[in-house]
Design an enzyme around this catalytic site. Structure first.
Site, PDB file in Angstrom:
ATOM      1  N   LYS A 122      43.215  -4.265  16.360  1.00  0.00           N
ATOM      2  CA  LYS A 122      41.874  -3.783  15.492  1.00  0.00           C
ATOM      3  C   LYS A 122      42.222  -3.884  13.950  1.00  0.00           C
ATOM      4  CE  LYS A 122      39.113  -1.985  19.051  1.00  0.00           C
ATOM      5  NZ  LYS A 122      38.605  -0.859  19.992  1.00  0.00           N
ATOM      6  N   ARG A 158      44.129  -0.043  26.416  1.00  0.00           N
ATOM      7  CA  ARG A 158      43.264  -1.005  26.713  1.00  0.00           C
ATOM      8  C   ARG A 158      43.780  -2.119  25.500  1.00  0.00           C
ATOM      9  NH1 ARG A 158      39.068  -3.692  24.412  1.00  0.00           N
ATOM     10  NH2 ARG A 158      37.664  -4.488  25.696  1.00  0.00           N
TER      11      ARG A 158
HETATM   12  N1  HH2 Z   1      37.156  -1.818  21.938  1.00  0.00           N
HETATM   13  C1  HH2 Z   1      36.523  -2.807  22.095  1.00  0.00           C
HETATM   14  C2  HH2 Z   1      35.924  -3.021  23.405  1.00  0.00           C
HETATM   15  N2  HH2 Z   1      35.826  -2.031  24.285  1.00  0.00           N
HETATM   16  N3  HH2 Z   1      36.498   0.147  25.194  1.00  0.00           N
HETATM   17  C3  HH2 Z   1      37.056   0.990  24.819  1.00  0.00           C
HETATM   18  N4  HH2 Z   1      37.062   2.152  25.867  1.00  0.00           N
HETATM   19  N5  HH2 Z   1      37.912   1.382  23.922  1.00  0.00           N
HETATM   20  C4  HH2 Z   1      37.773   0.389  22.830  1.00  0.00           C
HETATM   21  O1  HH2 Z   1      38.483   0.801  21.869  1.00  0.00           O
HETATM   22  C5  HH2 Z   1      37.070  -0.619  22.991  1.00  0.00           C
HETATM   23  C6  HH2 Z   1      36.361  -1.164  23.935  1.00  0.00           C
HETATM   24  C7  HH2 Z   1      36.656  -4.130  20.937  1.00  0.00           C
HETATM   25  O2  HH2 Z   1      37.518  -4.754  21.170  1.00  0.00           O
HETATM   26  P1  HH2 Z   1      37.384  -6.189  22.074  1.00  0.00           P
HETATM   27  O3  HH2 Z   1      36.952  -6.367  23.381  1.00  0.00           O
HETATM   28  O4  HH2 Z   1      38.881  -6.984  21.725  1.00  0.00           O
HETATM   29  O5  HH2 Z   1      36.618  -7.154  20.919  1.00  0.00           O
HETATM   30  P2  HH2 Z   1      34.736  -7.441  21.044  1.00  0.00           P
HETATM   31  O6  HH2 Z   1      34.085  -6.141  21.016  1.00  0.00           O
HETATM   32  O7  HH2 Z   1      34.629  -8.173  20.055  1.00  0.00           O
HETATM   33  O8  HH2 Z   1      34.510  -8.226  22.508  1.00  0.00           O
END
Ligand code: HH2
Length: 307
Positions: A251, A285
């Protein structure tokens, strides 16, 4: 005077600014009910990220087919993932919303295939009740709602009716508006209060308490500095009485500290996970499962040898 184990909740390291309930009232929660199983949380659990999106911030477009996603999923399970989190909509700052039909089209074939062939529970990363219902019916066991039930008023009811488990994250607004809403007098206290309200809504709509996990929502309606403050004071959220999960993987707060792009943020991710584990977080995660499994094994071995 601060004693070992007291809470330095303002993240400054200079001492207590507010009185959380004393340590004795911190929840001794040691499991999470998922499906008909109790997931033992005396050991840390790793949730592997599978983004079936074209535009996720660090891995968009990486898994263009069900076969590619299944291969990646199997590798993550071999590496030690305890849960797989499947998403069909990016929630990165500024992301455009995806219609529910499209989100379902992206994730359902994978969930059907994975539910039948993988031994770990599947979580669906969605803010929409209709998507959650389809995913739970297709074999997902957990709904990961990054909006903390604030996006879709029907979400908690669906989770309760389908017997799902629930991850509630703290967030304000939507991916398009959350940056402007990152304004807090006292970030940890407000995140705790708002998460507590999400928890109350879930309980009020019939989700079993033992099925709920809470997440401070690192990067969601938080500046990098606010994310760092929370990560330095996570024990201050344990009074909510539910297990904690964090999603720190790649992040922007890591980019802010180091200046490196998402693909080079694994060391920072591991550091933030270890610091979180030492404050009582039990579910992580991440995109990179094997390195975290190794890091946590070493931390645990060091702790155990000293006991
Ligand atoms: N962060 C993201 C997505 N889902 N779920 C939880 N519970 N906690 C988090 O911090 C969280 C999450 C964002 O990360 P990522 O899936 O890598 O990116 P994107 O939202 O661009 O798909």
């Amino acid at each position: 005077m601060m004693r070992k184990g007291d809470l330095a909740v303002d993240g400054s390291g200079r001492g207590e600014r507010y009185a959380f309930p004393p340590r004795s009232s911190v929840s001794p929660v040691s499991f999470w009910r998922v499906g008909d199983q109790e997931m033992d949380l005396s050991s840390p659990r790793v949730m592997g990220v599978l983004n079936l999106t074209p535009d996720s911030f660090s891995d968009g477009g990486a898994l263009p087919s069900v076969e590619a996603a299944l291969l990646r999923a199997r590798k993550m399970v071999e590496e030690g993932a305890d849960i797989l989190d499947v998403g069909g909509e990016s929630t990165r700052p500024g992301a455009s919303p995806v219609p529910s039909e499209e989100e379902i089209r992206r994730i359902l074939p994978f969930i059907r295939a994975a539910g039948a062939s993988l031994e770990v529970p599947i979580s669906v990363d969605t803010r929409k009740a209709v998507v959650a219902r389809e995913a739970l019916k297709a074999g997902a066991r957990i709904v990961n709602d990054v909006s903390g039930l604030n996006h879709d008023p029907g979400m908690a009811r669906v989770v309760a009716e389908e017997g799902g488990s629930l991850i509630l994250s703290h967030m304000r607004g939507t991916p398009a508006t959350m940056r402007e809403l990152a304004v807090y007098q006292d970030v940890l206290r407000e995140v705790g209060e708002e998460l507590g309200r999400s928890l109350d809504v879930a309980l009020g709509r019939g989700v079993g308490e033992d099925r709920i996990v809470l997440d401070p929502g690192i990067g969601f309606a938080k500046t990098p500095a606010q994310s760092l403050t929370i990560l330095g004071a996570l024990e201050g959220l344990r009074y909510l009485g539910r297990p904690l999960l964090v999603g720190v993987s790649r992040k922007s707060f890591i980019g802010e500290v180091t200046g490196v792009p998402p693909a080079e943020r694994l060391p920072g991710t591991l550091a933030a996970c270890v610091v979180s584990f030492l404050q009582g977080v039990r579910i992580f995660r991440v995109h990179d499962v094997a390195p975290l499994v190794q890091a946590l094994a070493v931390v645990r071995a060091i702790i155990e040898v000293g006991e």
